[in-house]
Structures are given as structure tokens and as C-alpha cells.
Motif scaffolding. Structure first.
Motif, mmCIF file in Angstrom:
data_model
loop_
_atom_site.group_PDB
_atom_site.id
_atom_site.type_symbol
_atom_site.label_atom_id
_atom_site.label_comp_id
_atom_site.label_asym_id
_atom_site.label_seq_id
_atom_site.Cartn_x
_atom_site.Cartn_y
_atom_site.Cartn_z
ATOM 1 N N ARG A 1 0.839 -1.208 0.000
ATOM 2 C CA ARG A 1 0.000 0.000 0.000
ATOM 3 C C ARG A 1 0.868 1.250 0.000
ATOM 4 O O ARG A 1 1.934 1.276 0.632
ATOM 5 C CB ARG A 1 -0.886 -0.016 1.250
ATOM 6 N N PRO A 2 0.405 2.309 -0.701
ATOM 7 C CA PRO A 2 1.204 3.562 -0.737
ATOM 8 C C PRO A 2 1.472 4.100 0.671
ATOM 9 O O PRO A 2 2.530 4.647 0.937
ATOM 10 C CB PRO A 2 0.328 4.539 -1.514
ATOM 11 N N SER A 3 0.500 3.911 1.581
ATOM 12 C CA SER A 3 0.685 4.445 2.946
ATOM 13 C C SER A 3 1.848 3.754 3.642
ATOM 14 O O SER A 3 2.561 4.370 4.425
ATOM 15 C CB SER A 3 -0.594 4.268 3.760
ATOM 16 N N PHE A 4 2.065 2.455 3.306
ATOM 17 C CA PHE A 4 3.189 1.731 3.922
ATOM 18 C C PHE A 4 4.513 2.350 3.471
ATOM 19 O O PHE A 4 5.403 2.632 4.291
ATOM 20 C CB PHE A 4 3.124 0.247 3.537
#
Lengths: 101, 378
Positions: free
Chosen positions: A5-8
Motif C-alpha cells: 500500500r502507498p501508505s506503507f
């Protein structure tokens, strides 16, 4: 396998950047501690030779020792004279001279 | 509850990142300029603070009182008679004459500071040189350097040794000689000195003692250690100020650019907000999302800019400031600044770079998010 995920990626990047910021403080602490003897030696040399200024600006006599220069330095020729040394235009009149005749 | 909250924030962050990604070029451009501004501000701040701190530490034992003789407003040689007068002032522990001056060396087109150390002076005919002098003259111990004296005759010096490279910040341009050689070179007669340094019994009485010396010797100017130390504060306050003034145009331009980008919503962004509201997002969620977007940009710019600024100043020797510091000097100390970092300054930089941008993003979003979705999308 689910894609990352981009947030990771963003949080990992943020953690890395915060760690780098913290590392600058650790680095500063370690290096200033390591520089202690060198600083003390510089201070001892300055004290032994009775030095009054840093050897940072060597191009003219009133920039080499700003704390000892004439009262009208950096406007050596006359007050408000145009400065031809780049340093002269950046060095403020020394604190010792401000407010004194 | 906590797990749910974290999951919700992560989804919001995912959404914020994909939203930023839709305007990738624009946001990357903003991030690059933002980082550059923080980098320059951080470099100036770190450099000035470190050099001020170092100057204060190195010069903390500089002479307590320096007495110069003035003739027609100019510094002149001081007679030995003044020494006795100063020693006679109550509170003065010791007073000694200093011999120092400047010598322009045409071979290197550089100025040296010639000085006679009172403690362990070099033997006549020899000199101890600073690392800067050694570098510009390519001189090593045993080499001979000659200069024209005041009467045109050549005076030769054999290099007896070099001062440590580590002390270059105070000694790069020093050329230490014996008293006889100094007087021979410049034609300074016996019984005259460049100035006088005095020490005082009680440090709290320095000002009173200085006033007494001033009253006893009206043709002199007195410089106190405190003033020497403050000189470096003012020199670097001034330089920092000058750099910031020069940069202020660029900083203002960035401010306008960032404000415009952050506060003026594009039609696309308005539509996006309208759609989010129409599909059931709360106003607070929209604001949180956009705040996250702003924080991603400003926090990344702050962290990257500050770390790059730190590396620039303390690991690469601040090459961008070197021309400003060097001026026209031929002889410049080769030194690495000791990294003294003021946490309060870093916090101030953080506050003034991250906070305004984040706030600037919230206000227009709040305005757009509180109106009817139908109206926003239209």
C-alpha cells in the motif's frame, strides 16, 4: 500476494526521514564531543598567542581583526565609502564600536 | 478502537497519496522548491550558529583588555611609557606589550599576520607559520622565505615549523617571528608596541579598570574581551541577516507560490471534494484528508531540506557559502565546523516551514467542504 500500500511506503519513508533527523542530532553530539580536545587546543593556542580574532577573512586588515580595526572600518576611506572588498560589505561594525564616539 | 482508528488513518493516507499522485508533476515541483527553501534556510541557520558558538569557545581566553593608542583617529604604535601607567592602575594584575602587524606577500598575493609570541618565541632568523601560509607558499620546515623590510633590504626566515592544521581557524595566516626580526622588518623602534594587553585581578571589575585606564590615558582606545566575543556574534548575525535579506525575494516568491497552491483550489479539486461529500464523506473527513496531503508535502520538504542542509554544512564544508566567506582572500583557513545544533532553532524552523503551509491548505478546503456538494460539483 497483495500489492504494497502507498501508505506503507510513505510511513516507511517518514520513519526513515525522522531517523535521519535524529541521526543528525546524534552525529552532532558525537562529533562535538570528539572535537572537544581540538577546540581546547585551538582555545589554548589563541590564549597563548593572545589572539583576538578568527583567521576567517584575511583580505584586508580591518576584516582580519574586526574587533581591533579602526573606528570607521569597514568604511576605511571615509564614512559611507563604497566597499570594494566583498567581506567588508558583509561584516558589520564590531559591537565594540557601536554607540561609542 | 485503536486498531480501527489506525486503519482509518492509513486508508485516509492511501487516499491522500493517490490524490497527490493525480497531480504528480505539480506536487513534485512544489516539493522540490519547498525542500530547496528549507535547505537554504537550514544551512544558513546551522552555519551561523555553529561558527558563533565555535568563535565564543575558541576566543573565551582572549586578552581581557586591549589598549590601543590612537593618533588622529587611527591606530598608532603605543609607547612603553603607557605600560607603566597601565600597571599603576589599581586592579590591573599584569600588562604587556604585543607586537603584531600585517605583511603583504607579493609572491602569493596574500596578507599574513606577523606576530611575536611572548611565550616561547622563535629564534631570530626563524619563523613558525600557519597552515594557510604553508599552503600558499608551498613551504615546509627548513625552507627559506624572504621579505622586503621597511628599508628595502631583504630579511630571510627559515621555517622552523608549521602550526597545527587543526588550529587553522585561528592560525591559518600567522607568521610567528622573534621580536628582533619583527622590529627589523617593520622598522618598529625599541620601546614601542602595536598595542598593550592587560589582565585584571577581579573579572567583575574589568569595566571599572577599563574606565580608569581610559581616564589615565586619554589618547587610547580600550577593547574588552566581552566586546571581542560580541564582535563575532554581530559579524555572523549580520552575515546571516544579509543572506536572509538576499534570499527574502526567493522566500517571498515561494511563499506566494505555496499560498496560491495551497489556498486556491482548482476546479478539479473542488469537484473531488464535491464527489467525496456526495458519496457520504463528512466535512471533517475531507478536511483531515486535505490536511494529510499538506502535511505529506511540508513534512517531507522539512525533513529532506534540514537533513540536506546539515550534510552540506557539517559534512561537505558548506561549499555554497565558501565564496561569501572567502571574499577576495587568497589565504583561507581549511576548517571543518564542529556541529553545534541549537534544538530551539530547529524547532523554530520546523514551525515556520511546516505550520503555515498546513494551515494554508485547511482554510479553503473547509470553505469548499462546508458548501452543498451539488453546488461544488457544478
Amino acid at each position: 500476494m497483495s500489492p504494497v500500500r502507498p501508505s506503507f511506503i510513505a510511513l516507511a519513508g517518514l520513519a526513515g526521514a525522522v531517523a535521519a533527523l535524529g541521526a543528525t542530532f546524534v552525529d552532532a553530539g558525537l562529533r562535538s564531543a570528539a572535537a572537544g580536545p581540538g577546540l581546547a587546543a585551538r582555545g589554548a593556542l589563541a590564549a597563548r598567542l593572545e589572539l583576538t580574532d578568527l583567521a576567517l577573512f584575511t583580505e584586508a586588515r580591518y576584516t582580519r581583526n574586526p574587533s581591533q580595526a579602526d573606528l570607521h572600518a569597514a568604511f576605511q576611506d571615509h564614512p559611507f565609502a563604497f566597499e570594494h572588498f566583498p567581506t567588508g560589505s558583509l561584516v558589520a561594525p564590531a559591537a565594540a564600536k557601536r554607540g561609542r564616539p | 478502537m485503536t486498531a480501527g482508528w489506525i486503519s482509518r488513518q492509513r486508508h485516509l493516507l492511501d487516499f491522500a497519496l493517490s490524490s497527490l499522485g493525480r497531480r504528480r508533476g505539480k506536487n513534485l515541483g512544489l516539493l522540490a522548491v519547498y525542500t530547496l527553501v528549507v535547505f537554504v534556510l537550514a544551512s544558513v541557520m546551522l552555519f551561523s550558529h555553529a561558527i558563533r558558538h565555535e568563535a565564543r569557545l575558541v576566543l573565551k581566553d582572549s586578552p581581557e583588555v586591549v589598549v590601543q593608542k590612537l593618533v588622529a583617529g587611527r591606530h598608532d604604535l603605543i609607547p612603553a611609557g603607557h605600560l607603566e601607567a597601565i600597571r599603576g592602575v589599581r586592579g590591573v594584575r599584569a600588562a604587556e606589550g604585543r607586537l603584531w602587524g600585517y605583511l603583504f606577500d607579493p609572491a602569493a598575493a596574500a596578507n599574513y599576520t606577523l606576530m611575536v609570541p611572548r611565550d616561547q618565541p622563535p629564534a631570530p632568523g626563524t619563523a613558525l607559520i600557519g597552515s594557510g601560509v604553508a599552503a600558499v607558499r608551498d613551504a615546509a620546515p627548513g625552507d627559506t622565505l624572504s621579505f622586503r623590510a621597511h628599508d628595502g633590504q631583504l630579511v630571510q626566515f627559515t621555517v622552523a615549523g608549521t602550526l597545527e592544521r587543526d588550529s587553522a581557524l585561528v592560525s591559518a595566516d600567522l607568521f610567528l617571528v622573534s621580536e628582533a626580526d619583527f622590529r627589523r622588518l617593520f622598522g618598529v623602534p625599541e620601546g614601542r608596541f602595536t598595542d598593550i594587553v592587560a589582565s585584571v585581578r577581579n573579572p567583575r571589575e574589568i569595566r571599572t579598570v577599563a574606565e580608569k585606564i581610559d581616564a589615565a590615558l586619554p589618547d587610547t582606545r580600550i577593547i574588552l574581551r566581552d566586546e571581542i566575543l560580541r564582535t563575532y556574534d554581530s559579524v555572523f548575525d549580520w552575515r546571516e541577516g544579509m543572506l536572509l535579506v538576499l534570499l527574502s525575494g526567493a522566500i517571498l516568491a515561494f511563499g506566494i507560490f505555496a499560498w496560491e497552491k495551497a489556498s486556491g483550489l482548482s476546479a478539479e479539486e473542488r469537484r473531488e471534494i464535491g464527489i467525496l461529500k456526495a458519496v457520504g464523506w463528512e466535512t471533517s473527513d475531507v478536511i483531515r484528508l486535505k490536511t494529510l496531503e499538506g502535511m505529506v508535502i511540508s513534512l517531507t520538504a522539512f525533513l529532506a531540506g534540514y537533513v540536506l542542509g546539515y550534510l552540506h554544512v557539517f559534512h561537505f564544508g558548506a561549499p555554497l557559502f565558501e565564496p561569501v566567506l572567502k571574499g577576495w582572500a587568497v589565504l583561507y583557513p581549511d576548517f571543518r565546523l564542529t556541529p553545534f545544533v541549537d534544538e530551539l532553532q530547529v524547532a523554530t524552523l520546523f514551525f515556520f516551514t511546516v505550520f503555515p503551509y498546513t494551515v494554508a491548505t485547511v482554510v479553503p478546503i473547509w470553505r469548499a467542504a462546508t458548501v452543498d456538494p451539488d453546488q461544488v460539483m457544478r
